[in-house]
Motif scaffolding. Structure first.
Motif, PDB file in Angstrom:
ATOM      1  N   ALA A  94     -10.480  26.720 -21.097  1.00  0.00           N
ATOM      2  CA  ALA A  94      -9.840  27.549 -22.139  1.00  0.00           C
ATOM      3  C   ALA A  94      -9.791  26.803 -23.471  1.00  0.00           C
ATOM      4  O   ALA A  94      -9.756  27.423 -24.542  1.00  0.00           O
ATOM      5  N   LEU A  95      -9.816  25.468 -23.400  1.00  0.00           N
ATOM      6  CA  LEU A  95      -9.702  24.669 -24.631  1.00  0.00           C
ATOM      7  C   LEU A  95     -10.921  24.853 -25.528  1.00  0.00           C
ATOM      8  O   LEU A  95     -10.879  24.548 -26.705  1.00  0.00           O
ATOM      9  N   ARG A  96     -12.039  25.278 -24.943  1.00  0.00           N
ATOM     10  CA  ARG A  96     -13.244  25.486 -25.762  1.00  0.00           C
ATOM     11  C   ARG A  96     -13.683  26.938 -25.701  1.00  0.00           C
ATOM     12  O   ARG A  96     -14.800  27.286 -26.073  1.00  0.00           O
ATOM     13  N   SER A  97     -12.807  27.814 -25.220  1.00  0.00           N
ATOM     14  CA  SER A  97     -13.227  29.198 -25.017  1.00  0.00           C
ATOM     15  C   SER A  97     -13.424  29.926 -26.342  1.00  0.00           C
ATOM     16  O   SER A  97     -14.078  30.970 -26.386  1.00  0.00           O
ATOM     17  N   GLY A  98     -12.892  29.369 -27.444  1.00  0.00           N
ATOM     18  CA  GLY A  98     -13.106  29.973 -28.763  1.00  0.00           C
ATOM     19  C   GLY A  98     -14.579  30.037 -29.095  1.00  0.00           C
ATOM     20  O   GLY A  98     -15.015  30.888 -29.880  1.00  0.00           O
ATOM     21  N   HIS A 102     -18.374  34.610 -23.667  1.00  0.00           N
ATOM     22  CA  HIS A 102     -17.609  35.529 -22.804  1.00  0.00           C
ATOM     23  C   HIS A 102     -16.312  34.869 -22.358  1.00  0.00           C
ATOM     24  O   HIS A 102     -16.162  34.525 -21.185  1.00  0.00           O
ATOM     25  N   PRO A 103     -15.385  34.644 -23.283  1.00  0.00           N
ATOM     26  CA  PRO A 103     -14.154  33.951 -22.859  1.00  0.00           C
ATOM     27  C   PRO A 103     -13.360  34.791 -21.862  1.00  0.00           C
ATOM     28  O   PRO A 103     -13.234  36.004 -22.048  1.00  0.00           O
ATOM     29  N   VAL A 104     -12.867  34.145 -20.823  1.00  0.00           N
ATOM     30  CA  VAL A 104     -12.093  34.892 -19.825  1.00  0.00           C
ATOM     31  C   VAL A 104     -10.710  34.285 -19.592  1.00  0.00           C
ATOM     32  O   VAL A 104      -9.943  34.796 -18.795  1.00  0.00           O
ATOM     33  N   ALA A 105     -10.406  33.193 -20.302  1.00  0.00           N
ATOM     34  CA  ALA A 105      -9.092  32.576 -20.111  1.00  0.00           C
ATOM     35  C   ALA A 105      -8.012  33.551 -20.575  1.00  0.00           C
ATOM     36  O   ALA A 105      -8.261  34.384 -21.454  1.00  0.00           O
ATOM     37  N   PRO A 106      -6.818  33.457 -20.006  1.00  0.00           N
ATOM     38  CA  PRO A 106      -5.741  34.367 -20.411  1.00  0.00           C
ATOM     39  C   PRO A 106      -5.522  34.323 -21.926  1.00  0.00           C
ATOM     40  O   PRO A 106      -5.585  33.259 -22.547  1.00  0.00           O
ATOM     41  N   ALA A 107      -5.262  35.517 -22.497  1.00  0.00           N
ATOM     42  CA  ALA A 107      -5.186  35.632 -23.955  1.00  0.00           C
ATOM     43  C   ALA A 107      -4.083  34.750 -24.547  1.00  0.00           C
ATOM     44  O   ALA A 107      -4.279  34.118 -25.598  1.00  0.00           O
ATOM     45  N   ASP A 108      -2.930  34.651 -23.851  1.00  0.00           N
ATOM     46  CA  ASP A 108      -1.844  33.826 -24.425  1.00  0.00           C
ATOM     47  C   ASP A 108      -2.249  32.355 -24.470  1.00  0.00           C
ATOM     48  O   ASP A 108      -1.919  31.633 -25.415  1.00  0.00           O
ATOM     49  N   VAL A 109      -3.009  31.922 -23.470  1.00  0.00           N
ATOM     50  CA  VAL A 109      -3.473  30.529 -23.456  1.00  0.00           C
ATOM     51  C   VAL A 109      -4.438  30.291 -24.616  1.00  0.00           C
ATOM     52  O   VAL A 109      -4.331  29.314 -25.366  1.00  0.00           O
ATOM     53  N   ARG A 110      -5.344  31.227 -24.786  1.00  0.00           N
ATOM     54  CA  ARG A 110      -6.330  31.061 -25.871  1.00  0.00           C
ATOM     55  C   ARG A 110      -5.648  31.006 -27.227  1.00  0.00           C
ATOM     56  O   ARG A 110      -6.020  30.240 -28.108  1.00  0.00           O
ATOM     57  N   LYS A 111      -4.613  31.824 -27.369  1.00  0.00           N
ATOM     58  CA  LYS A 111      -3.885  31.873 -28.635  1.00  0.00           C
ATOM     59  C   LYS A 111      -3.197  30.524 -28.920  1.00  0.00           C
ATOM     60  O   LYS A 111      -3.281  29.975 -30.023  1.00  0.00           O
ATOM     61  N   GLU A 112      -2.591  29.996 -27.891  1.00  0.00           N
ATOM     62  CA  GLU A 112      -1.884  28.721 -28.035  1.00  0.00           C
ATOM     63  C   GLU A 112      -2.865  27.577 -28.338  1.00  0.00           C
ATOM     64  O   GLU A 112      -2.592  26.688 -29.153  1.00  0.00           O
ATOM     65  N   VAL A 113      -4.006  27.639 -27.669  1.00  0.00           N
ATOM     66  CA  VAL A 113      -5.037  26.613 -27.881  1.00  0.00           C
ATOM     67  C   VAL A 113      -5.508  26.657 -29.332  1.00  0.00           C
ATOM     68  O   VAL A 113      -5.600  25.626 -30.014  1.00  0.00           O
ATOM     69  N   LEU A 117      -5.289  23.854 -32.329  1.00  0.00           N
ATOM     70  CA  LEU A 117      -6.463  23.355 -33.068  1.00  0.00           C
ATOM     71  C   LEU A 117      -6.208  23.475 -34.570  1.00  0.00           C
ATOM     72  O   LEU A 117      -6.567  22.596 -35.353  1.00  0.00           O
ATOM     73  N   GLN A 118      -5.556  24.555 -34.968  1.00  0.00           N
ATOM     74  CA  GLN A 118      -5.291  24.722 -36.402  1.00  0.00           C
ATOM     75  C   GLN A 118      -4.264  23.701 -36.911  1.00  0.00           C
ATOM     76  O   GLN A 118      -4.393  23.200 -38.024  1.00  0.00           O
ATOM     77  N   ARG A 119      -3.288  23.374 -36.062  1.00  0.00           N
ATOM     78  CA  ARG A 119      -2.332  22.317 -36.468  1.00  0.00           C
ATOM     79  C   ARG A 119      -3.053  20.981 -36.614  1.00  0.00           C
ATOM     80  O   ARG A 119      -2.839  20.226 -37.543  1.00  0.00           O
ATOM     81  N   MET A 120      -3.952  20.712 -35.636  1.00  0.00           N
ATOM     82  CA  MET A 120      -4.727  19.454 -35.708  1.00  0.00           C
ATOM     83  C   MET A 120      -5.536  19.426 -36.996  1.00  0.00           C
ATOM     84  O   MET A 120      -5.608  18.420 -37.693  1.00  0.00           O
TER      85      MET A 120
END
Ligand code: F6P
Length: 543
Positions: A94-98, A102-113, A117-120
């Protein structure tokens, strides 16, 4: 993972046919070679020097298909709790699903990831512009020190060293890992505390080595600020899933980046754990690394087994480990800047797959992970390759090379590549007794024959070549993801949990009992065994 303790097939008929088939014969079959040479994004994977013919390859491939590995893979990608002993999802992908098609990780996880990344991005950008104060840090950073161990060190260390040609000017990176005080002491002697930024990386924020070294650096930086804690705190970032503990330690909340339970330490360089990478090569390059990994994720999820890089790597490992009973595998990168790859893979593979118990408690009857070791070629050729060519044990090798180097020294690179190719060929083909005898020109017949025996190479020693177009953030990401998925698949085939690591706990517990006893009267330390008591006594007597 099911709980049936089905053993792996023995593939006996194939094994016995291949026992009398030399790699020289196998390599003569070009169609077989084409099947075993596959491209995975920027990487050419050449398994044609593995001791498999197409019939054996198909037998193992069909067996793997019969295990429903695709369902297990999809369960991982979609966030099912496949790490059963810790009841956790396994979502490093999920950490690279952006960057996945075909990302399949849960949407809330992707959002948090993505938010992380934007904070970093904000923090790294500010530091690179010399405006650290806009994100609560010191304005001018010359040196970044990553303090962490295991997965909180090896991934960032590997990538920072591998990507040296992408380093941002003006920022030097350092890695402080071991609790051996020499390392911290020497590093502090080299650095200026006023311009040093420390990243404390610890998923649990309880790791002895990291907290101790963090404390040493905090005291050193505090002294440079005459004890002003607020000023000193501007030198620290933390990355942890235990945000509360990081804040309690003294890192302000805005400077703590999250990590999550659904990412294992050894799979975490794609998260904020990779902050040192981003400081070193910039956020765009960091995202390129994620994109390279995402390409391999997509490949792993879509390619049929015959073309699937991680599956083919797993087939070779299974064959070497379980059929041919090889106990170790050497990883030899012919790229100096990949110096940390063998240690990175040691943790990735041996911490993940060094298990002998199934998730339901049953004992695994097949052998699991081989010892993974290795170092840089050509240096390795002048150290231990003698044993690999003529020793009594056969050690499968993995050669890693790059086609296009990041320097103009054409002759050096040609020499490097020709050595890689020559070693793989020599191990496979060998040199017959007759060839060696023909070379022995002088001496009696008996002497010539004795010399020829010693100069014979039986060959038939397997290896894999991974050839990267060039070493970039993208290809490095792809390479690491390739190994990660091989590990996943082997965990599935051996029916073990590749995502926990209970085996590291006992030593930690004993160390914490020994620490307060080092200065105690050893004869009174009856809680320890006699060897431990004797060593404590010996240490005390020589202090
Ligand atoms: O002791 C092993 C281990 O737990 C690894 O799995 C992990 O990568 C390393 O220690 C560091 O742990 P942490 O990131 O929690 O400090």
């Amino acid at each position: 993972m099911d709980s049936k303790h089905t053993r792996l097939p023995s593939f006996e008929a194939h094994a016995s046919r291949l026992a009398s088939t030399h790699l020289r014969q196998l390599l003569a079959d070009e169609a077989r070679g084409d099947r075993l040479r596959r491209r995975v994004g920027p990487i050419l994977l050449d398994l044609s020097r593995q001791k498999l013919d197409t019939a054996a390859l198909d037998a193992v491939g069909e067996y793997i298909e019969s295990t429903h590995w695709q369902a297990a893979r999809d369960a991982m990608f979609s966030g099912e709790h496949i790490n059963t002993s810790e009841d956790r999802a396994v979502l490093h992908t999920a950490l690279r699903s952006g960057a996945s098609r075909h990302p399949v990780a849960p949407a809330d996880v992707r959002k948090e990831v993505e938010a992380t990344l934007q904070r970093m991005e904000k923090i790294v950008g500010a530091v690179h512009r010399g405006e650290g104060e806009t994100v609560g840090l010191i304005p001018q950073v010359t040196d970044v020190v990553n303090i962490g161990i295991g997965g909180s060190d090896l991934g960032p260390r590997l990538a920072v060293h591998a990507l040296e040609q992408f380093h941002v000017k003006g920022i030097r990176s350092h890695f402080l890992t071991n609790v051996d005080g020499h390392a911290a002491y020497n590093l502090m002697n080299q650095l200026d505390p006023r311009h040093t930024l420390v990243i404390l990386v610890s998923k649990t924020f309880t790791t002895q080595e990291t907290l101790l070294n963090g404390g040493v650096f905090r005291d050193w930086i505090l002294r440079a600020h005459d004890g002003d804690e607020r000023a000193a705190s501007k030198h620290f970032l933390a990355v942890s899933s235990n945000v509360e503990a990081a804040e309690k330690w003294g890192v302000p909340a805005a400077q703590v980046l999250p990590m999550w339970d659904f990412v294992g330490g050894r799979y975490s360089l794609w998260s904020a754990v990779g902050a040192a990478i981003a400081f070193s090569v910039g956020m765009d390059n960091f995202r390129q690394m994620l994109a390279g990994a995402a390409e391999v994720d997509d490949h792993f999820r879509s390619a049929p087994w015959q073309e699937n890089g991680p599956v083919l790597l797993a087939i070779a490992e299974l064959w070497n480990r379980n059929v041919l009973k090889r106990t170790s595998r050497a990883v030899v990168p012919y790229v100096d800047s990949l110096v940390d790859l063998p240690s990175y893979l040691q943790q990735l593979e041996m911490e993940s797959l060094g298990k002998h118990v199934h998730p339901d408690g049953g004992i695994v009857e097949d052998s699991t992970v081989p010892v993974v070791w290795g170092s840089i070629g050509t240096n390795a050729q002048h150290a231990y390759f003698q044993a690999l060519h003529q020793g009594t044990d056969i050690v499968p090798l993995e050669f890693i090379g790059i086609v296009k180097p990041a320097h103009p020294l054409v002759k050096n690179h040609a020499a490097l590549l020709s050595n890689l190719l020559a070693q793989a060929a020599a191990l496979a083909l060998g040199k017959t007794f007759d060839e060696a005898l023909a070379e022995a020109k002088s001496g009696t017949d008996e002497q010539r024959r004795a010399l020829a025996e010693q100069r014979t190479f039986e060959g038939d020693r397997p290896s894999t070549v991974l050839m990267l177009d060039s070493l970039t953030p993208y290809s490095l990401g792809a390479l690491i993801a390739l190994y990660e998925h091989k590990v996943f698949l082997l965990g599935h085939l051996w029916r073990i949990n590749a995502f926990d690591q209970w085996g590291v706990e006992l030593g930690k517990a004993i160390a914490s009992q020994i620490l307060p006893s080092l200065d105690a009267n050893p004869d009174a330390l009856t809680q320890f065994d006699s060897a431990t008591r004797a060593l404590i006594k010996a240490i005390q007597s020589r202090k």
